[in-house]
Design a protein around this motif. Structure first.
Motif, short mmCIF file in Angstrom:
data_model
loop_
_atom_site.label_atom_id
_atom_site.label_comp_id
_atom_site.label_asym_id
_atom_site.label_seq_id
_atom_site.Cartn_x
_atom_site.Cartn_y
_atom_site.Cartn_z
N GLY A 241 11.91 6.92 -3.98
CA GLY A 241 11.36 7.94 -4.69
C GLY A 241 10.05 8.35 -4.90
N ARG A 242 9.46 9.39 -5.11
CA ARG A 242 8.03 9.73 -5.18
C ARG A 242 7.28 8.74 -6.28
NH1 ARG A 242 5.80 14.05 -2.63
NH2 ARG A 242 4.09 12.59 -2.78
N GLY A 243 6.16 8.27 -5.67
CA GLY A 243 5.36 7.40 -6.75
C GLY A 243 6.05 5.83 -6.38
N GLY A 244 6.96 5.74 -5.60
CA GLY A 244 7.78 4.41 -5.54
C GLY A 244 6.94 3.03 -5.19
N SER A 245 5.61 3.33 -4.69
CA SER A 245 5.05 1.95 -4.28
C SER A 245 4.94 1.11 -5.46
CB SER A 245 3.55 2.46 -3.61
OG SER A 245 3.97 3.23 -2.60
N ASP A 246 4.73 1.54 -6.91
CA ASP A 246 4.69 0.40 -7.62
C ASP A 246 5.66 -0.21 -7.69
OD1 ASP A 246 2.23 1.46 -8.27
OD2 ASP A 246 2.64 3.05 -9.85
N VAL B 210 0.69 -1.21 -0.07
CA VAL B 210 -0.16 -0.01 -0.13
C VAL B 210 0.81 1.16 0.04
CG1 VAL B 210 -1.95 -0.94 1.01
CG2 VAL B 210 -0.08 0.04 2.56
N SER B 211 0.23 2.31 -0.59
CA SER B 211 0.91 3.60 -0.43
C SER B 211 0.27 4.17 0.72
CB SER B 211 0.33 4.49 -1.62
OG SER B 211 0.79 4.23 -2.70
N ALA B 212 0.76 5.32 0.95
CA ALA B 212 0.43 6.25 2.28
C ALA B 212 -1.05 6.79 1.74
CB ALA B 212 1.55 7.29 2.33
N LEU B 213 -1.84 7.09 2.75
CA LEU B 213 -3.21 7.67 2.55
C LEU B 213 -2.90 8.96 1.66
CD1 LEU B 213 -3.71 5.86 4.93
CD2 LEU B 213 -4.92 7.60 6.08
N GLY C 92 4.64 0.21 0.51
CA GLY C 92 5.44 0.42 -0.65
C GLY C 92 6.20 1.74 -0.13
N PHE C 93 7.21 2.16 -1.13
CA PHE C 93 7.90 3.26 -1.20
C PHE C 93 9.11 3.11 -0.29
CE2 PHE C 93 7.75 7.89 0.52
CZ PHE C 93 8.35 8.28 -0.52
N ILE C 94 9.11 2.36 0.77
CA ILE C 94 9.97 2.33 1.68
C ILE C 94 10.94 1.20 1.73
CG2 ILE C 94 8.66 3.93 2.99
CD1 ILE C 94 8.05 1.83 4.88
N VAL D 290 -0.73 12.21 2.17
CA VAL D 290 -0.02 11.97 3.47
C VAL D 290 1.55 12.36 3.06
CG1 VAL D 290 0.74 10.70 5.30
CG2 VAL D 290 -1.69 10.80 4.80
N THR D 291 2.13 11.72 2.14
CA THR D 291 3.23 11.96 1.87
C THR D 291 3.69 13.69 1.63
OG1 THR D 291 3.43 9.86 0.71
CG2 THR D 291 5.33 11.24 0.36
N ASP D 292 2.90 14.23 0.82
CA ASP D 292 3.10 15.49 0.80
C ASP D 292 3.09 16.39 2.18
OD1 ASP D 292 3.22 15.37 -1.93
OD2 ASP D 292 0.89 15.68 -2.23
N GLY E 278 4.59 7.64 6.38
CA GLY E 278 3.19 7.53 5.64
C GLY E 278 2.74 6.16 5.40
N GLU E 279 3.64 5.19 4.89
CA GLU E 279 3.48 3.95 4.38
C GLU E 279 3.60 2.96 5.63
OE1 GLU E 279 4.60 6.01 2.42
OE2 GLU E 279 3.49 5.54 0.30
N LEU E 280 4.29 3.44 6.82
CA LEU E 280 4.21 2.49 7.96
C LEU E 280 2.80 2.62 8.65
CD1 LEU E 280 7.83 3.53 9.20
CD2 LEU E 280 7.24 1.00 8.39
N1 ASP Z 1 3.21 7.80 -0.91
C1 ASP Z 1 4.70 7.98 -2.00
C2 ASP Z 1 4.18 9.06 -2.92
O1 ASP Z 1 3.30 9.68 -2.48
C3 ASP Z 1 4.65 6.46 -2.63
C4 ASP Z 1 3.56 6.30 -3.45
O2 ASP Z 1 2.33 6.61 -3.38
O3 ASP Z 1 3.84 5.45 -4.68
O4 ASP Z 1 5.14 9.37 -3.42
#
Ligand code: ASP
Ligand code: MG
Length: 455
Positions: free
Chosen positions: A211-216, A43-46, A197-199, A49-51, A131-133
């Motif tokens: 890196g941003r968007g790293g959950s994929d 999962v990503s952060a809600l 994800g992401f971490i 939340v990362t922002d 966020g992801e934790l």
């Molecule tokens: N939460 C992280 C972000 O917003 C990772 C992700 O959503 O993939 O960049």
């Protein structure tokens, strides 16, 4: 074979979204073949939340530690409110305690470092990881609450990376060893494994992010390590579209495309997912499916190494707007050996990527997207050629794995664009796309006509 199910920020945004997630996971389990393994959920952060976390961390720069703390407090309260919506009784109490502890640790760190007025990438990663934790703990508890046996896994114990904070690179061999040690036993006993994800963390255990968007990326890494049957990317759109809906009304969903096509589309701005992040999956031939968590019956988009041929010969049309064309003319030098090297060296020196290149007898035209160093580039090019620039241009890229097998495709595209002035036209060696450069103002009309001609 297990599958990886990755849920983006909007698919875990609040208690309702997490409720939908639980239903989707239950449905997946119900479909599991006899003796099959339960899914692995990443999962990503809600959403947002990362922002919010990164903003709080940056407040340290101005020494505003009370404001930073109050931002973090708002975030923890949002998580606790969601927890209340998805769990109850003892489970809610334990979850709330874990969430508060996670945020308190982050808050302490931020307060301790605020005196330095300096935000290091290392600190940003520790803060962002919260966020992801938190989201993964919420989702694991919500699944358990809904009757799905689930275990929370600390992704930092799984994804091993280098120390390139905010853009860490995974060590696949080390990560796969850890994944087999931590995740395999969980799904082996029939529990859903839930991780953020992401971490990740360095071999020494220092928290990092991909890196941003790293959950994929995390989903693909874990899926590749465990040789899963499929990676599902659950998001808030129906899949990859045949065109940007802001430009073309009612584009269609692309049912299936190749990884290479997805790469070309992403490069030209198709936002759904960045293909480089699913490379680990593609390298192992694991299909990746993009699905809408609000519309379960939509088939979505399937990305594979070698998809079935599409009938229309064209998969999608993408565009990149507001690019600059640079014409470089040298009547004496163009054919001289070394000219192109010299020319591209200038772009290299100023770290500016070139997108489309066409050449004629005496000139080379290139497009650039990033114009921050344009003046310096032009100055340097003028040392050995005549240079002119044209701004407010755009690139339209028609992508199709089989475009080269249809000799009429090119003609059809040109016919559709009739009377729209084309500045550059190119078909590269991959012959997977035909690219047009034209005035930005002509993009809507051109996209609409092409879409109509091919879809
Ligand atoms: N939460 C992280 C972000 O917003 C990772 C992700 O959503 O993939 O960049
Ligand atoms: Mg996100």
């Amino acid at each position: 074979m297990s599958v990886v199910m990755k849920f983006g920020g909007t698919s875990v945004a609040d208690a309702d979204a997490i409720g939908r997630l639980a239903a989707i996971v239950r449905r997946q389990i119900a479909r599991q073949e006899a003796g099959g393994k339960p899914p692995i959920v990443v999962v990503s952060a809600l959403s947002k939340v990362t922002d919010g976390l990164l903003e709080a961390a940056r407040l340290i720069e101005t020494g505003d530690r009370d404001l930073a703390t109050s931002r973090l407090n708002d975030l923890v309260e949002r998580h606790v409110a969601v927890a209340t919506g998805v769990t109850s009784a003892a489970r809610l109490a334990a979850l709330t305690r874990d969430l508060r502890a996670e945020f308190a640790a982050t808050s302490d760190m931020v307060r301790a470092l605020a005196a330095l007025h300096e935000v290091s990438p290392r600190l940003l990663d520790v803060v962002a990881a919260t966020g992801e934790l938190a989201s993964s703990r919420l989702v694991a508890a919500a699944l358990a609450e809904s009757g799905v046996p689930a275990a929370w896994i600390d992704a930092r114990q799984v994804v091993v990376t280098d120390g390139e904070y905010t853009a860490a690179v995974p060590d696949m061999a080390a990560t796969c060893t850890r994944a087999r040690r931590t995740i395999t036993p969980v799904i082996g006993r029939g529990e859903v494994a839930v991780l953020g994800g992401f971490i990740g963390a360095t071999a020494e255990g220092v928290t990092t992010t991909l890196g941003r968007g790293g959950s994929d990326y995390s989903a693909a890494i874990v899926g590749a390590c465990l040789d899963v049957g499929e990676i599902q990317i659950w998001t808030d759109v129906d899949g990859m579209l045949t065109a940007d809906p802001r430009v073309v009304p009612e584009p269609r969903v692309v049912p299936q495309l190749s990884f290479a096509e997805a790469s070309e589309l992403a490069y030209f701005g198709a936002k759904v997912l960045h293909p480089s992040t699913i490379l680990p999956a593609v390298a192992k031939n694991i299909p990746v499916r993009i699905l809408n968590s609000r519309r379960l019956d939509n088939p979505g988009t399937l990305i594979t190494a070698n998809p079935q041929p599409a009938d229309g010969h064209l998969t999608a049309i993408a565009c990149k707007r507001d690019v600059t064309v640079i014409d470089i003319t040298s009547s004496r030098m163009l054919m001289a050996h070394g000219f192109l090297r010299r020319l591209f060296e200038v772009f290299e020196r100023f770290k500016t990527a070139v997108d489309v290149v066409t050449t004629s007898e005496v000139s080379v035209s290139v497009t650039v997207d990033d114009t921050r160093r344009l003046d310096a580039i032009v100055d340097n090019l003028r040392g050995f050629a005549e240079v002119s620039c044209e701004r407010e241009m755009a690139i339209i890229c028609t992508v199709g794995e089989d475009i080269h097998e249809d000799p009429k495709a090119f003609g059809r595209a040109l016919a559709a664009l009739d009377s729209i002035p084309l500045r550059m036209v190119s078909q590269a060696a991959s012959r997977r796309n035909i690219t047009f450069v034209l005035r930005d103002a002509d993009v809507p009309e051109a996209m609409m006509r092409l879409h109509k001609a091919f879809f």
